[in-house]
Design an enzyme around this catalytic site. Structure first.
Site, PDB file in Angstrom:
ATOM      1  N   ARG A   1       0.820  -1.212   0.000  1.00 12.89           N
ATOM      2  CA  ARG A   1       0.000   0.000   0.000  1.00 12.89           C
ATOM      3  C   ARG A   1       0.857   1.266   0.000  1.00 12.89           C
ATOM      4  O   ARG A   1       0.662   2.191   0.788  1.00 12.89           O
ATOM      5  CB  ARG A   1      -0.957   0.028   1.178  1.00 12.89           C
ATOM      6  CG  ARG A   1      -2.157   0.921   0.849  1.00 12.89           C
ATOM      7  CD  ARG A   1      -3.222   0.891   1.904  1.00 12.89           C
ATOM      8  NE  ARG A   1      -4.314   1.742   1.481  1.00 12.89           N
ATOM      9  CZ  ARG A   1      -5.587   1.405   1.575  1.00 12.89           C
ATOM     10  NH1 ARG A   1      -5.934   0.240   2.058  1.00 12.89           N
ATOM     11  NH2 ARG A   1      -6.521   2.237   1.196  1.00 12.89           N
ATOM     12  N   CYS A   2       1.854   1.274  -0.872  1.00 12.88           N
ATOM     13  CA  CYS A   2       2.636   2.490  -1.041  1.00 12.88           C
ATOM     14  C   CYS A   2       3.326   2.398  -2.368  1.00 12.88           C
ATOM     15  O   CYS A   2       3.393   1.357  -2.966  1.00 12.88           O
ATOM     16  CB  CYS A   2       3.688   2.623   0.058  1.00 12.88           C
ATOM     17  SG  CYS A   2       5.034   1.452  -0.099  1.00 12.88           S
TER      18      CYS A   2
ATOM     19  N   GLU B   1      -2.599   5.211  -1.339  1.00 10.92           N
ATOM     20  CA  GLU B   1      -1.481   4.789  -0.510  1.00 10.92           C
ATOM     21  C   GLU B   1      -1.009   5.859   0.459  1.00 10.92           C
ATOM     22  O   GLU B   1      -0.280   5.574   1.391  1.00 10.92           O
ATOM     23  CB  GLU B   1      -0.370   4.321  -1.446  1.00 10.92           C
ATOM     24  CG  GLU B   1      -0.971   3.224  -2.336  1.00 10.92           C
ATOM     25  CD  GLU B   1      -0.044   2.672  -3.363  1.00 10.92           C
ATOM     26  OE1 GLU B   1       0.793   3.436  -3.846  1.00 10.92           O
ATOM     27  OE2 GLU B   1      -0.164   1.485  -3.679  1.00 10.92           O
TER      28      GLU B   1
END
Lengths: 807, 288
Positions: free
Chosen positions: A385-386, A761
């Site tokens: 999630r980035c 994100e």
């Protein structure tokens, strides 16, 4: 109102449910009724099941594998080992990071949970019994799980296949367990800045190994049609086209004879970007048996083998003046990649975009170096999630800023305000090579500080600290400040590719004669709500209601080629392709309108859902009318039809940012904490669907909370993974999850067709430092500069204990 | 996460269940709610060839107050415990403890009998039963006997239950109408076992503690009944010195294993904090 009343402009606009509308998620109609179609819902005639024998050891020689007992288990049809795979040249597979990875153990195992053999059976119960019956003889080898020990002279040699190869995919290797060294920036100038610094800090800031743990684990269903020589693979793929191309390259099946289909996906968070041994085994097993073969990971397999995240150990140094102006930044990272380098970064970026570590600050000079090392742990290092290694970078600089503030005796918010890149400096060229497209950090920070009542909170904290010192309370109050800048939207082909595949994205729009249509996109939603938001972009661009547009992704036979969804790239890249394709539709409609209204194209203007003649608003043609004409009465010489395709190669990344504040109370006797308040201000540029943005922020903050406050994949010295189930791996429920307050500012991206930057994100990137800074802020007035994550009860208690708070 | 194959039995009476156990011996295991055994089977750490499901035996269900004794059928679920107003009124600590077990879904399946009989140090009810001085009614081939909760647990997963025996009921002496109680549990999240938990039962007269019982969850291989710590409280007005003495005495009995919840030092320390919290809350309730 009667039927004759023409709709107002507001009514026409509202009917579109275009950009800016809190349109309800169309996919939720099926998801909330249990009618989603996931890989494990799929059944093909004669389907078989595969299950993996896995290594119980962290490092061991495989002396022998005896499959004879397994073959006698009723229902077991085949057992694949490296020997069988070698016959089709697939005992090893390439990784996205330029390394190779064993598909099944070839002579040795390098981490606990490594794939050793693949049992194929008529049902999953027989397959599991077969797994139990495979007899593997191991000889244990010395284990190295600590990245700080992996490059010691006497460290065990993990990758015997690389023996003597002192150059890897990213340059020279210094040691047999070294993967790469990656440096960016001006070392000499940075060293000078530190040598002449009035004040400097240096801190080892570790970001522990965690796991994305999506609700649905990794899985696939492979079906090889021997008659046609065609392979169909249904799978949980965040990037289906990449999987197809890679499958073609390693299998020699022509790409047009491979059909990769990603149906509904239950969350990805980076876990489903790469290719895993289970996929290769299922494909080979289908080719061998001539039957469809399904492979589904269980939860413990997911946590222990497919794609961890982080495991970055960052030594952060900041040089500054006494007044708090930063003069230099120096960071060294020890990056633990596990047994194989299977990071899912753009190929030229072995540490992802870690060089965004200058954050939101105007830092004149900086230098970073990253050493990647092998250990006896699972491979991965995905962008959970980035964007690629951006959470690590944001954590590093945002913790570093607090440590510097502490040393200067300055308020951490004030230090940030003092060093922000100013609005007029954009586009801003960072010392580590990025061109920040846009930003207005001071406005966002001041808005956030006002909203949370920052000054009052600090006053309250001061009073509480005095009360604590007097023995009147056992609670500490921490205020976590974080201001992050993300770099997302990989990416421009000039610097981003995956195994040579440029990281563009694509959209194909086909509008049907009656004014509805289908939008096919190269991205792939895993829950982000693309079916909802992509239609909103098109609705605004061409005036066809979002409800009249079907969005389709994930089928490589029908979707245009795209690089998939991860690293917050869908809106910056695919979203731009969607707008550009829609504009081609609109341009054709304008030609048709000019013909029908008998005016020059330049005399027309767009009006919500159609074209009208400038100055003569009653002379107009709606998009619905123009589409009908496009098929049935096109102007002379014009091809009929209403379709457009766009492939978008972005000129730059986008740089979303945000200001997050966390207020936390911690009981020093038990380590229990209560998040009193969490405020998140996000600036993601143009906002397509505010409700979906809010949902994304809530989800990302919950994951950030989990990481900062409890998640950890911990290995013991023998290579055993502890915390490989949800009993120990902290996945918060609604009970533990704090309440979130969200807010926003809007600074559109100047180079993106609709000004959008991506948001999914940001909350994970900004959330983790906000939580961690709150904990550190609570304790460090009593001594110490940095407390490592995760900040669970036990570690909070340890922090209190080591500061003499237990008497 | 798929168990080895097994035969499934669902007897309709206790004698029928005992007969099946007698027939298959150690190859058979009884299953109550299944929330401990089934995960162990899925991990193949338990591989019984015969699973004897007790859910269809009517006499193992129900809650009744029998003079000075409360009798709870072993197959009574945690949800049924929570739903019994009569039980909550008589023994409120059961309600308080049951609410801290896992989550509602688990509590609909999980049973009191399974919780106390399994011998898992993480289970919450064994310490509560020791605190209440409860007994377990146990039935085997040769008849029925009663075993004190305080004598039941030998080590992790090892109990006084003999092979072929079934816990059929839990018998609890009805506590005095006016009493204080508390079950204080530190855990990482909903569904987790205790990092440390303490159960306290207490009566108070004229501000002085008359009776006190303290027992602990997950601070050693078995639940820990702390007789000496309890004695340190009796006669006191629950001053800091008494609490410190009790926590100290109890601390000497704690032997938690270090795990993801923390070190021995941490868990022992918060064990003391849980005792302090439970004592104070029980005292407040007893004197309210």
């Amino acid at each position: 109102m009667n039927d004759q009343t023409p709709p107002t402009r507001e009514m026409r606009e509202a009917k579109l449910e275009g950009m800016g509308c809190k349109r309800k998620r169309v996919e939720d109609v099926r998801f909330t009724q249990g009618k989603g179609n996931y890989v494990d819902d799929m059944k093909l005639p004669g389907m078989l099941f595969g299950d993996l024998v896995r290594s119980p050891y962290g490092h061991a020689r495989v002396k022998s594998i005896d499959t004879s007992k397994a073959m006698k288990v009723p229902g077991v049809l085949a057992v694949l080992t490296a020997k069988e795979l070698a016959g089709v040249n697939l005992a090893w597979m390439p990784t996205l990071a330029g390394d190779v990875q064993m598909v099944l153990a070839d002579g040795k195992v390098l981490f606990q949970g490594q794939e050793v053999a693949f049992v194929v059976a008529t049902d999953r119960y027989a397959a599991a019994d077969g797994v139990e019956a495979v007899e593997v003889e191991y000889e244990e080898l010395p284990v190295c799980v600590d990245p700080f020990k992996s490059m010691l002279p006497n460290a065990p040699e993990l990758r015997e296949d690389l023996k003597g190869k002192m150059t890897g995919a990213h340059g020279p290797r210094k040691h047999h367990n070294h993967i790469f060294e990656w440096t960016v920036g001006d070392k000499t100038a940075t060293d000078t800045a530190f040598n002449t610094a009035e004040v400097s800090i240096k801190e080892l800031i570790s970001y522990q190994r965690v796991h994305p743990s999506p609700l649905e684990t990794c899985q696939c269903l492979a079906s090889f049609d021997k008659v046609r020589g065609e392979l169909t693979v249904y799978g949980t793929f965040q990037a289906p086209h990449v999987i197809r191309t890679v499958a073609s390259l390693i299998s020699t099946i022509p790409e047009h004879k491979i059909h990769v289909i990603a149906p509904d996906i239950g969350g990805g968070f980076g876990n489903k970007v790469g290719a895993y041994p289970g996929y290769i085994c299922a494909i080979v097993a289908s080719i061998v048996t001539g039957k469809p073969v399904k492979w589904v990971e269980d939860r413990m397999e997911n946590l222990s083998s497919t794609s961890f995240a982080r495991d970055y150990h960052m030594t952060c140094e900041i040089a500054a003046t006494k007044a708090g102006k930063i003069t230099g930044l120096r960071v060294h990272v020890l990056a633990d990649h596990g047994a194989f380098d299977a990071c899912a970064d753009p190929s030229k970026w072995p540490a992802g975009f870690f060089n965004i570590v200058t954050g939101s600050y105007d830092i004149p000079t900086a230098h970073i170096s990253v050493d990647g090392v092998y250990t006896n742990k699972a491979p991965g290092g995905v962008a959970y999630r980035c964007s690629f290694r951006v959470t690590e970078a944001a954590y590093c600089i945002e913790r570093g800023m607090d440590i510097l503030a502490q040393k200067l005796g300055m308020d951490p918010a004030e230090l940030r305000l003092k060093n922000f890149i100013k609005r007029e400096q954009f586009p801003y060229h960072s010392a580590l090579g990025w061109e920040y497209d846009s930003g207005d950090y001071h406005t966002a920070m001041n808005k956030a500080m006002d909203a949370i009542g920052y000054k009052q909170l600090r006053a309250e904290q001061l009073a509480k600290r005095e009360a604590f010192k007097r023995g009147e309370t056992r609670d500490l109050m921490g205020i976590g400040v974080c201001f992050f800048t993300e770099i997302v939207g990989a990416g421009p082909s000039k610097n981003c590719d995956i195994l040579g595949l440029a990281m563009f994205d694509s959209c194909e729009i086909r509008i049907h004669p009656t004014g509805s249509g289908i939008v096919r996109v190269g991205s792939k939603s895993q829950g982000q709500g693309h079916e909802t938001t992509w239609a909103q972009i098109v609705a605004t661009e061409i005036g066809i209601p979002a409800d009249n547009l079907t969005v389709e992704e994930g089928n490589t036979d029908t979707a245009p080629y795209g690089l998939g969804t991860y690293g917050s790239r869908s809106t910056p890249v695919a979203g731009a392709a969607i707008a550009m394709a829609a504009r081609k539709i609109k341009a054709k409609a304008q030609m048709i309108a000019a013909h029908m209204l008998e005016v020059h194209e330049g005399d027309l203007e767009w009006d919500i859902d159609g074209f009208r003649v400038k100055g003569l608003p009653e002379k107009s043609k709606s998009m619905k009318e123009l589409v009908w004409a496009a098929y049935n009465k096109p102007p002379p010489g014009m091809e009929p039809g209403m379709e457009a395709v766009s492939y978008y190669d972005p000129p730059n990344m986008t740089y979303p940012f945000g200001a997050y504040f966390c207020v936390m109370d911690i009981d020093v006797d038990t380590g229990e904490y209560k998040v009193r308040k969490f405020y998140a201000l996000d600036d993601c540029g143009t906002r397509i669907n505010p409700m979906i943005i809010e949902g994304q922020v809530h989800g990302g903050l919950t994951e950030a909370f989990a990481i900062a406050m409890g998640q950890e994949l911990k290995y013991d010295d023998r290579g055993n993974l502890h915390g490989g189930s949800f009993m120990d791996f902290f996945l918060p429920t609604a009970v533990e999850t704090p309440h979130w307050t969200t807010d926003h500012t809007v600074t559109p991206s100047p180079h993106h067709p609709i000004g959008a930057k991506g948001v999914g994100e940001s909350p994970n990137v900004g959330g983790v430092p906000a939580f961690s800074n709150a904990v550190n802020d609570a304790f460090n007035f009593m001594g110490g500069t940095h407390i490592q994550m995760p900040h669970d009860h036990w570690r909070n208690w340890e922090a209190a204990h080591s500061r003499g708070m237990h008497g | 996460m798929i168990p080895a194959s097994f035969d499934y039995h669902r007897p309709k009476s206790t004698p029928e269940a005992l007969a099946i156990l007698g027939q298959y011996g150690d190859d058979a295991r009884v299953v109550a709610g299944g929330h401990s055994l089934i995960p162990m089977m899925k991990l193949r750490m338990a591989q019984p060839s015969h699973l004897v499901d007790l859910r269809s035996i009517p006499e193992l269900k129900g809650i009744r107050i029998d003079g000075t004794t409360i009798v709870i059928g072993a197959m009574t679920t945690q949800a049924e415990l929570l739903g019994s107003a009569q039980l909550t009124a008589a023994v409120p600590i059961l309600h308080e403890a049951a609410l801290q077990i896992a989550d509602p879904q688990v509590r609909y399946m999980g049973t009191l009998g399974g919780n106390v009989a399994n011998g898992d140090p993480g289970n919450d009810m064994p310490a509560v039963m020791q605190c209440l001085d409860a007994s377990y009614r146990v039935t085997g081939k040769t008849g029925s006997r009663s075993i004190k909760a305080r004598a039941f647990y030998k080590s992790a997963y090892v109990t006084a239950l003999n092979s072929g025996e079934i816990v059929t009921a839990i018998e609890i002496p009805v506590p005095p109408g006016k009493h204080g109680y508390s079950y204080d549990k530190l855990k990482r999240k909903i569904g987790d076992y205790a990092t440390a938990a303490a159960a306290v039962m207490m009566t108070v007269s004229g501000g002085k503690v008359q009776t006190c019982a303290i027992a602990l969850t997950n601070l050693g291989p078995t639940p820990i009944y702390c007789a000496q710590a309890s004695a340190a409280i009796v006669g006191s007005g629950l001053d800091t010195a008494a609490i410190t003495a009790a926590a100290g005495a109890a601390g000497a009995l704690m032997a938690p294993s270090p795990d993801g919840r923390g070190t021995v030092q941490f868990r022992t320390s918060v064990g003391g904090v849980m005792i302090g919290r439970a004592l104070q809350r029980a005292y407040q309730r007893a004197t309210a």
